[in-house]
Design an enzyme around this catalytic site. Sequence first.
Site, PDB file in Angstrom:
ATOM      1  N   PHE A 192      39.345  40.778  40.328  1.00  0.00           N
ATOM      2  CA  PHE A 192      40.290  40.058  39.455  1.00  0.00           C
ATOM      3  C   PHE A 192      39.733  39.926  38.043  1.00  0.00           C
ATOM      4  O   PHE A 192      38.549  39.656  37.844  1.00  0.00           O
ATOM      5  CB  PHE A 192      40.556  38.669  40.050  1.00  0.00           C
ATOM      6  CG  PHE A 192      41.273  37.727  39.121  1.00  0.00           C
ATOM      7  CD1 PHE A 192      42.533  38.030  38.644  1.00  0.00           C
ATOM      8  CD2 PHE A 192      40.679  36.531  38.719  1.00  0.00           C
ATOM      9  CE1 PHE A 192      43.205  37.154  37.792  1.00  0.00           C
ATOM     10  CE2 PHE A 192      41.334  35.658  37.882  1.00  0.00           C
ATOM     11  CZ  PHE A 192      42.598  35.971  37.415  1.00  0.00           C
ATOM     12  N   HIS A 193      40.605  40.145  37.060  1.00  0.00           N
ATOM     13  CA  HIS A 193      40.274  39.935  35.652  1.00  0.00           C
ATOM     14  C   HIS A 193      41.245  38.911  35.081  1.00  0.00           C
ATOM     15  O   HIS A 193      42.431  39.172  34.950  1.00  0.00           O
ATOM     16  CB  HIS A 193      40.379  41.250  34.869  1.00  0.00           C
ATOM     17  CG  HIS A 193      39.802  41.167  33.483  1.00  0.00           C
ATOM     18  ND1 HIS A 193      40.163  40.194  32.576  1.00  0.00           N
ATOM     19  CD2 HIS A 193      38.898  41.949  32.839  1.00  0.00           C
ATOM     20  CE1 HIS A 193      39.509  40.381  31.441  1.00  0.00           C
ATOM     21  NE2 HIS A 193      38.728  41.435  31.563  1.00  0.00           N
ATOM     22  N   SER A 194      40.723  37.742  34.724  1.00  0.00           N
ATOM     23  CA  SER A 194      41.558  36.670  34.183  1.00  0.00           C
ATOM     24  C   SER A 194      41.978  36.971  32.745  1.00  0.00           C
ATOM     25  O   SER A 194      41.427  37.847  32.076  1.00  0.00           O
ATOM     26  CB  SER A 194      40.778  35.354  34.235  1.00  0.00           C
ATOM     27  OG  SER A 194      41.500  34.324  33.604  1.00  0.00           O
TER      28      SER A 194
END
Length: 953
Positions: free
Chosen positions: A804-806
């Site tokens: 995941f990349h916020s």
Amino acid sequence: MAPKFKDGDVVFAFSGKWVSWVHTVVAYAAFLGALIVGVALHYHKIVENEHYGYPEEWFPSVSATIGDRYPERSVFMLFIAITSGPRFALVGLWYLLTARPNASLPKFVAAMGLFRTLTCGGWTYVTSTDDHDWHDIFMISYIVATLPWTLGCIALSPSNGKAAKYRKYLASSFFGTLVPLIYFFIQHKVHRIAGAYTTYAFFEWTLVLLDVAFDAVTALDFEAFELVVKDVKGSSKGNKMVADAVLEKEKDKQVNQVFGQAFSWTEAIDAVADVYNGFVFWSMLTSLGVLVWYFPLWHMGISGYEVMVMSTVSPLLLGIRPIRSLVVKNLRVCHFLSLAGLLAYQVKDPANRLFTVGFAVWMTCLSWAATWYSEAAQPGRLESKISAWAIGLIASSVVKFAWQTSNPIWPISHASNGGWNATGFILAVLAVLRSTRKSPAGGSDLAIQGRKEGSSLLAGLGLGGLFFGLHSLLSDSSTMILWNWEGYPVRGPISAPHGAWTIAAMGAGLILGLFNEDIARSWTFYGIGSVGAAMLTLYSNWTGYYGALILTVYLLAASVPLIGSAARKSPARTFGIGFLAYNFMVLFHVWVVAYAFVPGGPLVREHTDWVMITTMLLIGCGVFSSVSSTPAAQRKRFNAYLNSRKQRSYYLYILGVLQLLSVSIAYLRFPTYDYVPYHKDDKILTAGIWTIHFSLDNDMWSSEYRMRDVIKELELDVVGLLESDLQRIIMGNRDTTQFLAEDLGMYVDYGPGPNKHTWGAALLSKFPIVNSTHHLLPSPAGELAPAIEATLDVYGEMIDVFVFHSGQEEDPEDRRLQSEYLSKLMGATPRPAILLSYLVTRPLEGNYNTYVSETSGMHDIDPSDWDRWCEYILYKGLKRTGYARVSRSTITDTEIQVGKFKIGEKESEIAEERNAMISEDQVPEGMRFPQMFRGEGVRGHQYHVFNEPRYFA
């Protein structure tokens, strides 16, 4: 008693057909004899494969039958050795039967026959156990040579209707069998379906039977021969063959004008030089975006260097008559100046390297525009230059297919990361010297052709759409495949081997444009291309990819009439405006994903559909201009290059070689899926997270080799990569994950594709990826946040991994919504889970307490590590044994974080017990982190922050 003839007695004679019969019988005896012996002695062993055995698999493949076991291998080798004699005789007799004066095809077919015979011996006597690489090289060479041998034999068939019919039936069956063969092999290798390999084996045996049967048909032709050697029917002394009769009846047709000429090495070398120049053009153009991207990447916004994108508009200078005349008369000098880009790798400073490549692109665009314009008065030569340019694009795609989406002559490459820059430059110098030795048309021939044949402005706009479509979608064979990628299980094409399909469609499109320009420029075909564009944009998996193939054929076919039409008009208004429109489209397609960093970006946020519509509308402008040409003018041009079409054959030969290379590369790159984790005996899973900054290091070099080395040395079984989507013009249409997965032996999930408007998230795993789902998290204000949810089969236990990349720091509401979404997603899985992430939050503060919460059920890998902001590893339902932070060197701007987990065990739910640390000497050897990263480490990589790994009880 041997018969007598007036020119001498024959001591011994027999019909040539017996050569064919002996070859057929002995070849079948080799394969079937091995099969009978193998089934009788080692049935259960030869039906077993890496996934299943008897009774799921119950029929052996060819390779398993004739492989390493005694005595079946010996039976096969004995008979295949006996086969070699009749085989060489068969090839020789076929040449004698089909040879005729000034014909090069019989010689070529005979050479392919000899080559196949030798390579057959190669893969027969060098098994995969002896030397896997050489076995594959011989096998691929044999398969590749089968295509020209088969087609050549059909083309040269003597006037024997029965033999010709059998050849067509057998050849059609052979190539038709390849489709289900590949399908069931993928079902076995990728999907691991029980019984699929048995079905594959039946098709494999069918191929063997058909291959031998095809050559057996020569018995019908060799009845014309009597050995020693008497041609009793005169078949080789002037009787017309089927191909000759057809060509005589259709001597005004294009096929005869292309292939009915004697082969000339001089003209063939000219064609190779032209194509290599086209390859250099595309190599320089595709490298410019990568170098430009380096600067906004490090400035996190507009840097000013983006203006170098405009390097392509140099053809506008051709609107000034003195400059146009100067350039046209000095094309060799202009092409030589454009080669500066191939030497740019020697320039260490990033800004100066960009300026060097910008100058090279300026000169190469100017040179090619002037070349097309100067050849407009000679349609045959113009067609050759267009073909060279288009095949240069195909060659660029083939090279990138071989180099896993990198180009070895790009200025971001050098010797230590796979570059062949010096070799590429030397070949380019030779190519320019060769291809520019003929001066362009002079004097009145330089007058602009066909001023009234359509609008120059519309032609220029059409070129802009065409150039952008070719560059953005076809400069790499995997781009549109990744548009359609939706994760595991595999439901559509994969980059290898299906990249060869894209390349094949490119070749088919160019051939269509060359042989039927009227169709290529028609509105009907434009409509078909538009349907393909819509399918690619709106659908995924195979449906979307079928649309991609349709669009591919259209773009290459349309290149011929659109560039040809533009060359006969003002070069400044066509090629100058064309590259200007192309630049606009380049910025447009970057803006749709970089909207958070550029002025006006939100207006086009996530509108790849608008980009595709605009591209097709621009191409439509070019079609309108092209079809506006009067029939009389088209007929005049057609008659003008009828006599020049012989040269076309050499470009088609080159195209054929490139297609065969792509098939070979696809075979070599097919995933093996036999990957082994680093510490399987200890049942350890080592996971890492790394933001790779688009695979460009701090000094503007491609970084995949350095990334591979540190991932391997850290013994990562699972690694999440962020900022990994490089499939755009501005990033070179690359895919680092292909190189890493194949070189490291890992499964790969690319994550949300380039048409999903993210900066990318990818997952590499030594463990099979059973299922994966791609998520786009809520992002009402800022950039899209991608996530991968994957289920891995880890030592027989199903474990979920999230990558995941916020969103960015400037959008707190986005990050809050994303934390809630991901927390619920992680909490919903009942399986053990690991999160490899970029969270943009401080430990124990804010959104951290949403990610690490009762809702998610996740724990922080080290709650005491207070010095974090971006990267985090969280987990649940697993026993965490170690955690380390490793410095990045100069590869990216972000460190590597690594965690170790013991599979099959769980840890205490009491926080104090769970987070209790132990010393390294209390940890078994197989569960420790590598020692090489202690202290100063290696190549700038070392344990930092705590200066050593941490271990947990």
